[in-house]
Design an enzyme around this catalytic site. Structure first.
Site, PDB file in Angstrom:
ATOM      1  N   ASP A  63       0.849  -1.188   0.000  1.00 54.72           N
ATOM      2  CA  ASP A  63       0.000   0.000   0.000  1.00 54.72           C
ATOM      3  C   ASP A  63       0.892   1.247   0.000  1.00 54.72           C
ATOM      4  OD1 ASP A  63      -3.222   0.489   0.998  1.00 54.72           O
ATOM      5  OD2 ASP A  63      -1.830   2.187   1.077  1.00 54.72           O
ATOM      6  N   ASN A 103     -12.880  -3.650   2.454  1.00 58.93           N
ATOM      7  CA  ASN A 103     -13.867  -2.576   2.522  1.00 58.93           C
ATOM      8  C   ASN A 103     -14.787  -2.658   1.313  1.00 58.93           C
ATOM      9  OD1 ASN A 103     -12.617  -1.491   4.849  1.00 58.93           O
ATOM     10  ND2 ASN A 103     -11.125  -0.399   3.582  1.00 58.93           N
ATOM     11  N   GLY A 162     -15.948   2.057   3.487  1.00 58.38           N
ATOM     12  CA  GLY A 162     -14.632   2.690   3.429  1.00 58.38           C
ATOM     13  C   GLY A 162     -13.842   2.398   2.159  1.00 58.38           C
ATOM     14  N   GLN A 163     -14.495   1.823   1.148  1.00 58.79           N
ATOM     15  CA  GLN A 163     -13.773   1.511  -0.099  1.00 58.79           C
ATOM     16  C   GLN A 163     -13.571   2.778  -0.918  1.00 58.79           C
ATOM     17  OE1 GLN A 163     -15.728  -1.393  -2.621  1.00 58.79           O
ATOM     18  NE2 GLN A 163     -14.009  -1.486  -4.057  1.00 58.79           N
ATOM     19  N   HIS A 182     -10.290  -5.507  -3.316  1.00 67.08           N
ATOM     20  CA  HIS A 182      -8.949  -5.747  -2.789  1.00 67.08           C
ATOM     21  C   HIS A 182      -9.023  -6.146  -1.325  1.00 67.08           C
ATOM     22  CE1 HIS A 182     -10.001  -1.485  -2.564  1.00 67.08           C
ATOM     23  NE2 HIS A 182      -9.347  -1.441  -1.414  1.00 67.08           N
ATOM     24  N   LEU A 183      -8.038  -6.937  -0.960  1.00 63.83           N
ATOM     25  CA  LEU A 183      -7.883  -7.394   0.415  1.00 63.83           C
ATOM     26  C   LEU A 183      -6.684  -6.652   0.991  1.00 63.83           C
ATOM     27  CD1 LEU A 183      -9.365  -9.703   1.931  1.00 63.83           C
ATOM     28  CD2 LEU A 183      -7.649 -11.277   1.016  1.00 63.83           C
ATOM     29  N   HIS A 184      -6.858  -6.067   2.178  1.00 66.07           N
ATOM     30  CA  HIS A 184      -5.720  -5.457   2.877  1.00 66.07           C
ATOM     31  C   HIS A 184      -5.136  -6.513   3.806  1.00 66.07           C
ATOM     32  CE1 HIS A 184      -6.861  -1.044   2.258  1.00 66.07           C
ATOM     33  NE2 HIS A 184      -8.006  -1.632   1.996  1.00 66.07           N
TER      34      HIS A 184
HETATM   35  P1  5GP Z   1      -9.732   1.107   0.241  1.00 72.07           P
HETATM   36  O1  5GP Z   1      -9.923   2.375   1.028  1.00 72.07           O
HETATM   37  O2  5GP Z   1     -10.380   1.218  -1.133  1.00 72.07           O
HETATM   38  O3  5GP Z   1     -10.142  -0.135   0.967  1.00 72.07           O
HETATM   39  O4  5GP Z   1      -8.188   0.946   0.030  1.00 72.07           O
HETATM   40  C1  5GP Z   1      -7.495   1.548  -1.013  1.00 72.07           C
HETATM   41  C2  5GP Z   1      -6.042   1.541  -0.639  1.00 72.07           C
HETATM   42  O5  5GP Z   1      -5.299   1.818  -1.809  1.00 72.07           O
HETATM   43  C3  5GP Z   1      -5.651   2.602   0.399  1.00 72.07           C
HETATM   44  O6  5GP Z   1      -5.104   1.961   1.535  1.00 72.07           O
HETATM   45  C4  5GP Z   1      -4.643   3.465  -0.340  1.00 72.07           C
HETATM   46  O7  5GP Z   1      -3.581   3.884   0.486  1.00 72.07           O
HETATM   47  C5  5GP Z   1      -4.166   2.557  -1.454  1.00 72.07           C
HETATM   48  N1  5GP Z   1      -3.716   3.255  -2.641  1.00 72.07           N
HETATM   49  C6  5GP Z   1      -4.368   4.273  -3.265  1.00 72.07           C
HETATM   50  N2  5GP Z   1      -3.667   4.669  -4.354  1.00 72.07           N
HETATM   51  C7  5GP Z   1      -2.567   3.869  -4.409  1.00 72.07           C
HETATM   52  C8  5GP Z   1      -1.473   3.789  -5.332  1.00 72.07           C
HETATM   53  O8  5GP Z   1      -1.354   4.530  -6.310  1.00 72.07           O
HETATM   54  N3  5GP Z   1      -0.531   2.831  -5.093  1.00 72.07           N
HETATM   55  C9  5GP Z   1      -0.629   1.972  -4.023  1.00 72.07           C
HETATM   56  N4  5GP Z   1       0.349   1.067  -3.888  1.00 72.07           N
HETATM   57  N5  5GP Z   1      -1.645   2.034  -3.137  1.00 72.07           N
HETATM   58  C10 5GP Z   1      -2.604   2.970  -3.337  1.00 72.07           C
END
Ligand code: 5GP
Length: 116
Positions: free
Chosen positions: A33, A89, A95-96, A102-104
């Site tokens: 991330d 999310n 929170g997406q 995607h999986l964190h």
């Molecule tokens: P979400 O909030 O959709 O569950 O998670 C999206 C994640 O993508 C966030 O943790 C954010 O930091 C990450 N992210 C957003 N843009 C980029 C990017 O350009 N590169 C990488 N490696 N991560 C990103």
């Protein structure tokens, strides 16, 4: 011809923008991330375009299982022996922010419950 809407994860998949890629196979990609919320913060995405968890269909069961197996492998490879947290999310209310499922994988520190 209608264009598929793109997003930052599809651009990473297509190598249009850089990312710290940790794992790739036929079905998924894992990369760090860009704004880590823990010492280890890895994102795992399916190569199949799936906008969000709520849009999963029965044919996605195998790829979702695969994402979990790779998450467990990466957690072991990255030394997360004390445990880790997986977060998924769904949509704005969950929170997406990036419209590609995607999986964190988070680890390297303690996590509170309930989550914020
Ligand atoms: P979400 O909030 O959709 O569950 O998670 C999206 C994640 O993508 C966030 O943790 C954010 O930091 C990450 N992210 C957003 N843009 C980029 C990017 O350009 N590169 C990488 N490696 N991560 C990103």
């Amino acid at each position: 011809m209608a264009m598929l809407p793109t997003n930052v994860f599809l651009k990473i998949l297509g190598r249009e923008i850089p990312a710290a890629i940790l794992y790739e196979d036929e079905f998924c990609l894992a990369f760090r991330d860009a704004h880590p919320l823990a010492p280890v913060h890895v994102l795992l995405i399916p190569k199949k375009v799936i906008r969000t968890h709520a849009e999963l269909v029965p044919e996605d069961a195998a790829v979702m299982g695969h994402l979990h197996l790779i998450a467990a492998k990466l957690a072991a490879d990255l030394g997360l022996t004390a445990g880790y947290r997986l977060v998924l999310n769904c949509d704005a209310g969950g929170g997406q922010t990036v419209p590609h499922l995607h999986l964190h994988l988070l680890g390297g520190r303690a996590f509170a419950w309930p989550p914020g």
